[in-house]
Design an enzyme around this catalytic site. Sequence first.
Site, short mmCIF file in Angstrom:
data_model
loop_
_atom_site.label_atom_id
_atom_site.label_comp_id
_atom_site.label_asym_id
_atom_site.label_seq_id
_atom_site.Cartn_x
_atom_site.Cartn_y
_atom_site.Cartn_z
N THR A 235 -3.61 8.86 -4.28
CA THR A 235 -2.69 8.44 -5.34
C THR A 235 -3.38 8.43 -6.69
O THR A 235 -2.80 8.84 -7.71
CB THR A 235 -2.13 7.04 -5.02
OG1 THR A 235 -1.49 7.06 -3.75
CG2 THR A 235 -1.11 6.62 -6.08
N LEU B 177 -7.24 6.27 2.90
CA LEU B 177 -7.47 7.26 1.85
C LEU B 177 -6.30 7.38 0.89
O LEU B 177 -6.32 8.21 -0.02
CB LEU B 177 -7.74 8.63 2.49
CG LEU B 177 -9.01 8.73 3.33
CD1 LEU B 177 -9.10 10.09 4.00
CD2 LEU B 177 -10.25 8.49 2.47
N ARG B 178 -5.26 6.55 1.09
CA ARG B 178 -4.11 6.66 0.21
C ARG B 178 -4.46 6.32 -1.23
O ARG B 178 -3.89 6.86 -2.17
CB ARG B 178 -2.98 5.77 0.73
CG ARG B 178 -1.64 6.04 0.06
CD ARG B 178 -0.50 5.27 0.72
NE ARG B 178 -0.14 5.88 1.98
CZ ARG B 178 -0.12 5.25 3.15
NH1 ARG B 178 -0.49 3.99 3.21
NH2 ARG B 178 0.25 5.87 4.25
N GLY B 179 -5.43 5.42 -1.42
CA GLY B 179 -5.83 5.04 -2.77
C GLY B 179 -6.40 6.23 -3.53
O GLY B 179 -6.01 6.49 -4.67
N ASP C 7 0.81 -1.21 0.00
CA ASP C 7 0.00 0.00 0.00
C ASP C 7 0.85 1.26 0.00
O ASP C 7 0.39 2.32 -0.41
CB ASP C 7 -0.93 -0.01 1.22
CG ASP C 7 -1.87 1.18 1.25
OD1 ASP C 7 -2.67 1.32 0.31
OD2 ASP C 7 -1.80 1.97 2.20
#
Length: 334
Positions: free
Chosen positions: A277, A272-274, A191
């Site tokens: 990115t 919320l990294r998805g 991730d």
Amino acid sequence: MRQPFPFSAIVGQEAMKQAMVLTAVDPGIGGVLVFGDRGTGKSTAVRALAALLPPISVLAGSSTNAASAEDQPDWADPLPGDIHDIPTPVIDLPLGASEDRVVGALDIERALTRGEKAFEPGLLARANRGYLYIDEVNLLEDHIVDLLLDVAQSGENVIEREGLSIRHDARFVLVGSGNPEEGELRPQLLDRFGLSVEVRSPTDIPERVEVIRRRAAFDTNPQAFLDKWNPEDAKIRDQILTARAALPKVATSDKTLHDCAELCVALGSDGLRGELTLLRTARALAAYQGDAEVTRTHMRAVAPMALSHRLRRDPLDEAGSSTRVMRAVEDVFA
């Protein structure tokens, strides 16, 4: 020193090449993880891209590739202030590297000969403002991978030990490659990579023949081959530089933000990294293509590389992660 194989001459592997180009447009996207068969051009691509990029201006003698005397760390020896250009650095991190070799450590020789406590920079200092490449990243010790990802995200290497308190810039694009048959990365480490792509050996006979033809031409007469492909590399370089300048001006609508969130919820992406990115990668693609605003076309193009490695495993779904992402994209964007 022999020049790397030209980036524009690499046959196929479009997803891998696009991911690397987008991280050159916006290094803040994060690293690139390339999983796939051996001999598919993974290391060739990263070295070729770095050679394609314009040189960087550094302070002569700086161990951290400082751009000026003001950027030179306080702990480093003073330098005359001469600036010169060097190729964008590509530093290899071997699997057996110790933590001291990676982050830096006390300079034992200087301590013994001069009685001075001094810092000896490691690989992270050399990779500053360039690329750090790890082959077989899935075989690297977990604590080293954790350390690398933390530094790659913060852009700063911090060492607090042996009486040393050291900080220096360590802004680099982390590129990891590996063969999934030899082991997988832990999900929390997956991730932390910005983008992930899968590469496979081509099964199309004409494509394989073209790979052989170009490699043989490069090995037989490297300079003639470089002369032929340098103009194409120059076009990509100019496009990257233009995209970097245009990136801050690329517009993002509320509808696009809603699409990002809805897509990640549909995929069950943790955190919320998805979304962040995906949005950043789509903006980089829009800038690279000369578009003024992010659209669903951009998001559709980059969604697999930005999200496929963030999915939870579903034992009831035999489809690959990229297929699952595209299926969700079609459902959400319908």
